[in-house]
Design a protein around this motif. Structure first.
Motif, PDB file in Angstrom:
ATOM      1  N   GLY A  12       0.622  -1.397   0.090  1.00 23.57           N
ATOM      2  CA  GLY A  12      -0.020  -0.356   0.061  1.00 23.57           C
ATOM      3  C   GLY A  12       0.710   1.415   0.016  1.00 23.57           C
ATOM      4  O   GLY A  12       0.514   2.378  -0.545  1.00 23.57           O
ATOM      5  N   LEU A  13       1.920   1.476   0.922  1.00 22.45           N
ATOM      6  CA  LEU A  13       2.596   2.262   0.535  1.00 22.45           C
ATOM      7  C   LEU A  13       3.369   2.906  -0.409  1.00 22.45           C
ATOM      8  O   LEU A  13       3.455   3.434  -0.753  1.00 22.45           O
ATOM      9  CB  LEU A  13       3.863   2.701   1.881  1.00 22.45           C
ATOM     10  CG  LEU A  13       3.295   2.927   3.710  1.00 22.45           C
ATOM     11  CD1 LEU A  13       4.394   2.021   4.190  1.00 22.45           C
ATOM     12  CD2 LEU A  13       2.689   4.112   3.458  1.00 22.45           C
ATOM     13  N   VAL A  19       1.950   8.205  -5.743  1.00 22.92           N
ATOM     14  CA  VAL A  19       1.718   9.950  -6.366  1.00 22.92           C
ATOM     15  C   VAL A  19       2.365  10.549  -4.604  1.00 22.92           C
ATOM     16  O   VAL A  19       1.476  11.999  -5.259  1.00 22.92           O
ATOM     17  CB  VAL A  19       0.690  10.200  -5.673  1.00 22.92           C
ATOM     18  CG1 VAL A  19      -0.688   8.903  -7.304  1.00 22.92           C
ATOM     19  CG2 VAL A  19      -0.887   9.650  -4.350  1.00 22.92           C
ATOM     20  N   THR A  20       3.203  10.527  -4.635  1.00 22.53           N
ATOM     21  CA  THR A  20       3.539  11.230  -3.079  1.00 22.53           C
ATOM     22  C   THR A  20       3.934  12.561  -3.354  1.00 22.53           C
ATOM     23  O   THR A  20       5.584  11.934  -3.856  1.00 22.53           O
ATOM     24  CB  THR A  20       4.478  10.442  -1.848  1.00 22.53           C
ATOM     25  OG1 THR A  20       3.717   9.927  -1.643  1.00 22.53           O
ATOM     26  CG2 THR A  20       5.065  11.225  -0.747  1.00 22.53           C
ATOM     27  N   ARG A  21       3.675  13.444  -2.982  1.00 25.95           N
ATOM     28  CA  ARG A  21       4.577  15.321  -3.732  1.00 25.95           C
ATOM     29  C   ARG A  21       5.330  15.142  -2.628  1.00 25.95           C
ATOM     30  O   ARG A  21       5.894  15.013  -2.027  1.00 25.95           O
ATOM     31  CB  ARG A  21       3.569  16.143  -3.091  1.00 25.95           C
ATOM     32  CG  ARG A  21       2.554  16.136  -3.972  1.00 25.95           C
ATOM     33  CD  ARG A  21       2.037  17.316  -4.222  1.00 25.95           C
ATOM     34  NE  ARG A  21       1.482  18.245  -2.932  1.00 25.95           N
ATOM     35  CZ  ARG A  21       0.515  18.217  -2.650  1.00 25.95           C
ATOM     36  NH1 ARG A  21      -0.228  16.985  -2.432  1.00 25.95           N
ATOM     37  NH2 ARG A  21       0.630  19.075  -0.376  1.00 25.95           N
ATOM     38  N   PHE A  22       6.808  15.898  -2.547  1.00 21.78           N
ATOM     39  CA  PHE A  22       8.222  15.976  -2.398  1.00 21.78           C
ATOM     40  C   PHE A  22       7.971  16.704  -1.171  1.00 21.78           C
ATOM     41  O   PHE A  22       8.986  16.097  -0.436  1.00 21.78           O
ATOM     42  CB  PHE A  22       9.162  17.151  -3.360  1.00 21.78           C
ATOM     43  CG  PHE A  22      10.260  17.106  -2.980  1.00 21.78           C
ATOM     44  CD1 PHE A  22      11.205  16.598  -2.991  1.00 21.78           C
ATOM     45  CD2 PHE A  22      10.340  18.040  -2.087  1.00 21.78           C
ATOM     46  CE1 PHE A  22      12.608  16.480  -2.389  1.00 21.78           C
ATOM     47  CE2 PHE A  22      12.292  18.617  -1.550  1.00 21.78           C
ATOM     48  CZ  PHE A  22      12.971  17.378  -2.062  1.00 21.78           C
ATOM     49  N   GLU A  23       7.399  17.724  -1.147  1.00 20.63           N
ATOM     50  CA  GLU A  23       7.295  17.924   0.584  1.00 20.63           C
ATOM     51  C   GLU A  23       6.253  17.100   1.498  1.00 20.63           C
ATOM     52  O   GLU A  23       6.613  16.775   2.503  1.00 20.63           O
ATOM     53  CB  GLU A  23       6.197  19.121   0.324  1.00 20.63           C
ATOM     54  CG  GLU A  23       5.030  19.158   0.330  1.00 20.63           C
ATOM     55  CD  GLU A  23       4.521  19.359  -1.562  1.00 20.63           C
ATOM     56  OE1 GLU A  23       3.408  19.708  -0.946  1.00 20.63           O
ATOM     57  OE2 GLU A  23       5.151  19.336  -2.170  1.00 20.63           O
ATOM     58  N   ARG A  24       5.401  15.783   0.772  1.00 25.32           N
ATOM     59  CA  ARG A  24       5.688  14.914   2.027  1.00 25.32           C
ATOM     60  C   ARG A  24       6.315  13.781   1.674  1.00 25.32           C
ATOM     61  O   ARG A  24       5.788  12.647   2.352  1.00 25.32           O
ATOM     62  CB  ARG A  24       3.905  14.715   1.450  1.00 25.32           C
ATOM     63  CG  ARG A  24       3.337  15.604   0.850  1.00 25.32           C
ATOM     64  CD  ARG A  24       1.694  15.660   2.330  1.00 25.32           C
ATOM     65  NE  ARG A  24       1.151  16.067   2.198  1.00 25.32           N
ATOM     66  CZ  ARG A  24       0.453  17.757   2.334  1.00 25.32           C
ATOM     67  NH1 ARG A  24       2.044  18.157   3.206  1.00 25.32           N
ATOM     68  NH2 ARG A  24      -0.283  17.933   2.203  1.00 25.32           N
ATOM     69  N   LEU A  25       7.177  13.855   0.780  1.00 21.71           N
ATOM     70  CA  LEU A  25       7.975  12.635   1.351  1.00 21.71           C
ATOM     71  C   LEU A  25       8.425  12.297   2.016  1.00 21.71           C
ATOM     72  O   LEU A  25       8.617  10.863   1.922  1.00 21.71           O
ATOM     73  CB  LEU A  25       8.837  12.715   0.066  1.00 21.71           C
ATOM     74  CG  LEU A  25      10.165  12.143  -0.747  1.00 21.71           C
ATOM     75  CD1 LEU A  25       9.049  10.683  -1.378  1.00 21.71           C
ATOM     76  CD2 LEU A  25      10.928  12.227  -1.610  1.00 21.71           C
ATOM     77  N   LEU A  26       9.030  12.472   3.603  1.00 20.83           N
ATOM     78  CA  LEU A  26       9.221  12.394   4.601  1.00 20.83           C
ATOM     79  C   LEU A  26       8.268  11.320   5.434  1.00 20.83           C
ATOM     80  O   LEU A  26       8.718  10.423   5.771  1.00 20.83           O
ATOM     81  CB  LEU A  26       9.523  13.492   5.538  1.00 20.83           C
ATOM     82  CG  LEU A  26      10.518  12.519   6.490  1.00 20.83           C
ATOM     83  CD1 LEU A  26      11.672  12.705   6.691  1.00 20.83           C
ATOM     84  CD2 LEU A  26      11.187  14.405   8.188  1.00 20.83           C
ATOM     85  N   ASN A  27       6.953  12.416   5.571  1.00 17.83           N
ATOM     86  CA  ASN A  27       5.625  11.093   5.936  1.00 17.83           C
ATOM     87  C   ASN A  27       5.715   9.922   5.453  1.00 17.83           C
ATOM     88  O   ASN A  27       6.495   8.616   6.077  1.00 17.83           O
ATOM     89  CB  ASN A  27       4.786  11.941   5.495  1.00 17.83           C
ATOM     90  CG  ASN A  27       4.372  13.152   6.251  1.00 17.83           C
ATOM     91  OD1 ASN A  27       5.449  14.077   7.037  1.00 17.83           O
ATOM     92  ND2 ASN A  27       3.979  14.192   5.662  1.00 17.83           N
ATOM     93  N   TYR A  28       5.867   9.627   3.910  1.00 25.32           N
ATOM     94  CA  TYR A  28       6.158   8.612   2.854  1.00 25.32           C
ATOM     95  C   TYR A  28       7.066   7.524   3.264  1.00 25.32           C
ATOM     96  O   TYR A  28       7.191   6.201   3.959  1.00 25.32           O
ATOM     97  CB  TYR A  28       6.116   8.448   1.841  1.00 25.32           C
ATOM     98  CG  TYR A  28       6.664   7.206   0.981  1.00 25.32           C
ATOM     99  CD1 TYR A  28       5.555   6.699   0.771  1.00 25.32           C
ATOM    100  CD2 TYR A  28       7.320   7.366  -0.460  1.00 25.32           C
ATOM    101  CE1 TYR A  28       5.514   5.558  -0.362  1.00 25.32           C
ATOM    102  CE2 TYR A  28       7.734   6.105  -0.572  1.00 25.32           C
ATOM    103  CZ  TYR A  28       7.022   5.311  -0.925  1.00 25.32           C
ATOM    104  OH  TYR A  28       7.109   4.323  -1.552  1.00 25.32           O
ATOM    105  N   VAL A  65       1.924  13.781  10.992  1.00 27.45           N
ATOM    106  CA  VAL A  65       1.417  13.941   9.845  1.00 27.45           C
ATOM    107  C   VAL A  65       0.039  15.030   9.457  1.00 27.45           C
ATOM    108  O   VAL A  65      -0.331  15.238   8.669  1.00 27.45           O
ATOM    109  CB  VAL A  65       1.890  12.954   9.106  1.00 27.45           C
ATOM    110  CG1 VAL A  65       1.115  12.762   7.171  1.00 27.45           C
ATOM    111  CG2 VAL A  65       3.036  12.799   9.086  1.00 27.45           C
ATOM    112  N   VAL A  66      -1.184  13.854  10.312  1.00 27.21           N
ATOM    113  CA  VAL A  66      -2.602  14.101  10.435  1.00 27.21           C
ATOM    114  C   VAL A  66      -2.432  15.615  10.709  1.00 27.21           C
ATOM    115  O   VAL A  66      -3.175  17.110   9.638  1.00 27.21           O
ATOM    116  CB  VAL A  66      -3.452  13.538  11.199  1.00 27.21           C
ATOM    117  CG1 VAL A  66      -4.021  14.701  11.078  1.00 27.21           C
ATOM    118  CG2 VAL A  66      -3.457  12.524  10.332  1.00 27.21           C
TER     119      VAL A  66
END
Length: 176
Positions: A12-13, A19-28, A65-66
């Motif tokens: 799933g990850l 579709v993970t954007r660069f600014e959300r890459l750390l969360n991913y 993250v939320v």
């Protein structure tokens, strides 16, 4: 059971990573590292520790993250549904209740501090494709978790039926 759950989370990850954007890459990356780390703990024979780690780890990660991704209006808040399911399947009834209560109170807290003007939830910029992929991942992992739970229930039921049939056979043999 835990192995299948962790592998489905990794899959799933991987879908979400598309579709993970660069600014959300750390969360991913943190989510993926947590899941793979727990998978290694499980493979070392520490299943209970791995179960506790995935539930607490995902809860902490979502708590961080939320708020940054849109609060209760973000796709990430829905991730608590999976954590509640995992808590129930891996740790039992009280863990499920505690996790559900925590997620609900956390959401209420975010709404409360936003209503008081102490925090402004960022507007979600997720695309329709992102929403679809994230929720499809939630649906798939939820389906895996529920399928495993139902299989455990079915296995227990069939075992009980088999034991009852054997008991009745022995009682009939003793009476004869």
């Amino acid at each position: 059971v835990l192995n299948i759950i962790l592998l489905s989370l990794i899959f799933g990850l991987a879908l979400i990573g598309i579709v993970t954007r660069f600014e959300r890459l750390l969360n991913y990356v943190l989510s993926l590292m947590l899941t793979i780390g727990v998978w290694f703990i499980m493979h070392r024979g520490q299943v209970r520790l791995a179960s506790i780690s995935i539930v607490i780890g995902l809860s902490v990660l979502l708590t961080i993250v939320v708020p940054a991704t849109g609060g209760v209006r973000a796709t990430t808040y829905g991730g608590f549904l999976l954590v509640v399911l995992l808590a129930g399947l891996l740790l039992g009834r009280w863990a499920t209740i505690a996790t559900a209560l925590y997620a609900s109170l956390f959401g209420a807290t975010l709404l409360g501090i936003e209503a008081l003007g102490l925090w402004k939830a960022p507007t979600s910029t997720a695309s329709d494709l992102t929403f679809w992929i994230v929720f499809t991942t939630y649906f798939l992992v939820t389906a895996v978790v529920l399928t495993l739970a139902l299989r455990l229930v079915d296995d227990g039921f069939h075992k009980a039926q088999k034991e009852l049939a054997e008991r009745l056979r022995v009682e009939d043999a003793l009476r004869a």
